[in-house]
Design a protein around this motif. Structure first.
Motif, PDB file in Angstrom:
ATOM      1  N   ALA A   1      -3.609   9.903  -2.684  1.00  0.00           N
ATOM      2  CA  ALA A   1      -2.421   8.955  -2.480  1.00  0.00           C
ATOM      3  C   ALA A   1      -1.312   9.461  -2.856  1.00  0.00           C
ATOM      4  CB  ALA A   1      -2.748   7.427  -3.662  1.00  0.00           C
TER       5      ALA A   1
ATOM      6  N   SER B   1      -9.393  -0.300  -3.715  1.00  0.00           N
ATOM      7  CA  SER B   1      -8.917  -1.782  -2.664  1.00  0.00           C
ATOM      8  C   SER B   1     -10.840  -2.111  -2.725  1.00  0.00           C
ATOM      9  CB  SER B   1      -8.610  -0.846  -0.654  1.00  0.00           C
ATOM     10  OG  SER B   1      -8.598  -2.114  -0.633  1.00  0.00           O
TER      11      SER B   1
ATOM     12  N   LEU C   1      -7.016   3.004   4.396  1.00  0.00           N
ATOM     13  CA  LEU C   1      -7.272   3.831   3.740  1.00  0.00           C
ATOM     14  C   LEU C   1      -8.644   4.856   3.834  1.00  0.00           C
ATOM     15  CD1 LEU C   1      -7.093   1.138   1.021  1.00  0.00           C
ATOM     16  CD2 LEU C   1      -4.952   2.773   1.930  1.00  0.00           C
TER      17      LEU C   1
ATOM     18  N   ALA D   1      -8.036   6.454  -1.516  1.00  0.00           N
ATOM     19  CA  ALA D   1      -8.581   5.688  -2.025  1.00  0.00           C
ATOM     20  C   ALA D   1      -9.752   5.240  -2.452  1.00  0.00           C
ATOM     21  CB  ALA D   1      -7.394   4.119  -1.768  1.00  0.00           C
TER      22      ALA D   1
ATOM     23  N   LEU E   1       0.824   4.139  -2.872  1.00  0.00           N
ATOM     24  CA  LEU E   1      -0.185   5.651  -2.318  1.00  0.00           C
ATOM     25  C   LEU E   1       1.359   6.682  -3.380  1.00  0.00           C
ATOM     26  CD1 LEU E   1      -2.055   5.112   1.045  1.00  0.00           C
ATOM     27  CD2 LEU E   1      -2.095   5.687  -1.195  1.00  0.00           C
TER      28      LEU E   1
ATOM     29  N   LEU F   1       0.730  -1.406   0.458  1.00  0.00           N
ATOM     30  CA  LEU F   1      -0.080  -0.404  -0.336  1.00  0.00           C
ATOM     31  C   LEU F   1       0.869   1.366  -0.093  1.00  0.00           C
ATOM     32  CD1 LEU F   1      -3.063  -0.431   2.182  1.00  0.00           C
ATOM     33  CD2 LEU F   1      -3.403  -0.116  -0.068  1.00  0.00           C
TER      34      LEU F   1
ATOM     35  N   VAL G   1     -12.264   2.467  -1.771  1.00  0.00           N
ATOM     36  CA  VAL G   1     -12.429   1.237  -1.020  1.00  0.00           C
ATOM     37  C   VAL G   1     -14.002   0.849  -1.403  1.00  0.00           C
ATOM     38  CG1 VAL G   1     -12.579   0.637   1.243  1.00  0.00           C
ATOM     39  CG2 VAL G   1     -11.442   2.427   0.559  1.00  0.00           C
TER      40      VAL G   1
ATOM     41  N   SER H   1      -6.012  -2.637   6.700  1.00  0.00           N
ATOM     42  CA  SER H   1      -5.758  -1.677   5.188  1.00  0.00           C
ATOM     43  C   SER H   1      -7.198  -1.098   4.973  1.00  0.00           C
ATOM     44  CB  SER H   1      -5.465  -2.851   3.795  1.00  0.00           C
ATOM     45  OG  SER H   1      -4.245  -3.101   4.462  1.00  0.00           O
TER      46      SER H   1
END
Length: 430
Positions: free
Chosen positions: A402, A354, A366, A372, A346, A342, A374, A362
């Motif tokens: 990111a 994700s 995020l 991100a 980023l 990750l 998600v 994680s």
């Protein structure tokens, strides 16, 4: 700079996640300021560290049978003093036997391994002399779940009268023993007691994310001195620029721990959005997983590539894909795992998408950082994929988010310098 004696299962290496993580975390130390005791099968990276004491499981067993050899692997005159020195071939025995790897959760075998390490003449005298010759200022321990390693760390710290720094990158010591039975319960009761002793000696405890830190605190209480050091990565790509080329969606990294079914599910969702799109997958896979990936209609499987090749792969990517298993048998074991890639994703400054369970470290990270796209369900996955694929402004927005998050939390130099300050503070207080 304080000299560190590092204990870990994996060696400093670009060949596995733990090796990469250690190198990134300790990037501010010079090679002559580091020494490492490790048991994995990775070759010594003399470009990063000049002194190693290397005993694999295979070498430990051979020592029991009377086959002994020197375990010291120090920099020799014919090795160039540079951090990019090619790692030397491994010697001194093989790593964990394959039958043990296949039965990783057989607690009889685990307990037997710990017993063998305790009784084997693997080279304690030679190790102690090697340590004294190096004369470290502190011990840095990447915590696993080996009672033998715990004891070796504590005994060495007492012998040298130096502080211990613990680094937790996994949830090895936060197992609920009330839900265990038989040998596995006794195994985890023992490692829990051992960790309490370690924690009592520690001058500093490092965690790789807040989620893991909070979980340890819930079981053991707050540490007297703790810090979070997120996985770090280099900024090695140019700024993202959307173009008219076909979209590039990329996954690279570990293809174990149940990730392949999630990647295949994601690729099918991708195909339902645009039948011409493909997910490029890079990594080492078992024969079974490789077959599954090659049979998937919207996946191009490339296999394992050298780390240097990833730079151009990231540069060409429009969307970087992260995935975790939704398998009920796997998910609880990986709840606190914070994927090392990750930070690379980023830092690449690309839109990251994700697909992972909501309760994983994680995912929580995020979502909190809003850096991100998600998805925690199939419905969310199709929505997030559609947004990323069909809207260039969304890709550009999350590429920028990111990069901003990486600069704040994952900068290689900044993370290393913060760790230096923390360790110097521990030494100053003694």
């Amino acid at each position: 700079m304080a000299k560190l004696l590092v204990f870990s299962f994996s060696g400093f290496s670009d060949q596995n996640a733990n090796g990469k993580t250690l190198k990134a975390l300790l990037n501010q130390w010079k090679p002559e300021e580091l020494a490492q005791f490790y048991c994995g099968a990775e070759p010594q990276d003399f470009g990063f560290c000049h002194r190693y004491f290397h005993v694999t499981d295979g070498a430990m067993v051979k020592a029991l049978l009377g086959k002994r050899a020197s375990r010291v692997r120090n920099l020799s005159d014919d090795v160039v003093h540079q951090r990019n020195t090619v790692a030397t071939p491994v010697s001194g025995g093989t790593g964990v036997p394959s039958f043990l790897r296949k039965h990783n959760y057989n607690f009889f075998l685990r307990s037997l391994r710990e017993t063998l390490w305790c009784i084997s003449p693997w080279g304690r005298g030679e190790f102690l002399q090697w340590v004294r010759d190096f004369s470290p200022d502190a011990i840095f321990y990447m915590v696993g779940e080996s009672r033998f390693m715990d004891k070796l760390v504590m005994n060495t710290a007492k012998d040298l009268d130096v502080p211990v720094i613990l680094y937790n990158a996994e949830a090895y010591r936060i197992v609920d023993v009330t839900k265990r039975k038989g040998m596995d319960k006794r195994f985890y009761q023992t490692v829990e007691r051992s960790y309490k002793q370690l924690r009592g000696m520690a001058g500093l405890v490092i965690y790789n994310c807040e989620y893991l830190k909070d979980a340890y605190a819930a079981l053991y209480g707050d540490d007297k001195n703790a810090m979070v050091a997120y996985n770090a990565a280099a900024f090695d790509t140019e700024a993202y620029c959307n173009n008219d080329a076909p979209l590039s969606l990329v996954y690279f990294g570990n293809l174990g721990v149940g990730r392949v079914p999630s990647l295949i599910e994601l690729s099918e969702a991708l195909g339902s959005i645009d039948s011409a799109l493909m997910l490029d997958v890079y990594g080492k896979a078992t024969e079974e997983n490789e077959l599954l990936l090659k049979q998937a209609n919207h996946i191009r499987f490339h296999g394992l590539v050298e780390p240097a090749a990833l730079v151009s792969i990231k540069q060409r990517a429009d969307i970087l894909i992260h995935a975790e298993s939704f398998d009920e048998g796997i998910m609880p074991k990986l709840k606190y795992a914070f994927s090392t890639k990750l930070a690379q994703y980023l830092a690449a400054g690309r839109c990251t998408l994700s697909y992972a369970p909501a309760e994983t470290a994680s995912t929580q990270y995020l979502l909190r950082e809003d850096c991100a796209l998600v998805a925690t369900t199939l419905i969310e996955l199709k929505d997030r994929l559609s947004r990323a694929v069909q809207n260039a402004s969304v890709r550009e927005e999350y590429a920028q988010k990111a990069l901003e998050t990486a600069r704040k939390n994952h900068d290689l130099t900044a993370t290393g310098q913060e760790l230096v300050k923390k360790i110097e503070g521990v030494l100053h207080e003694r």
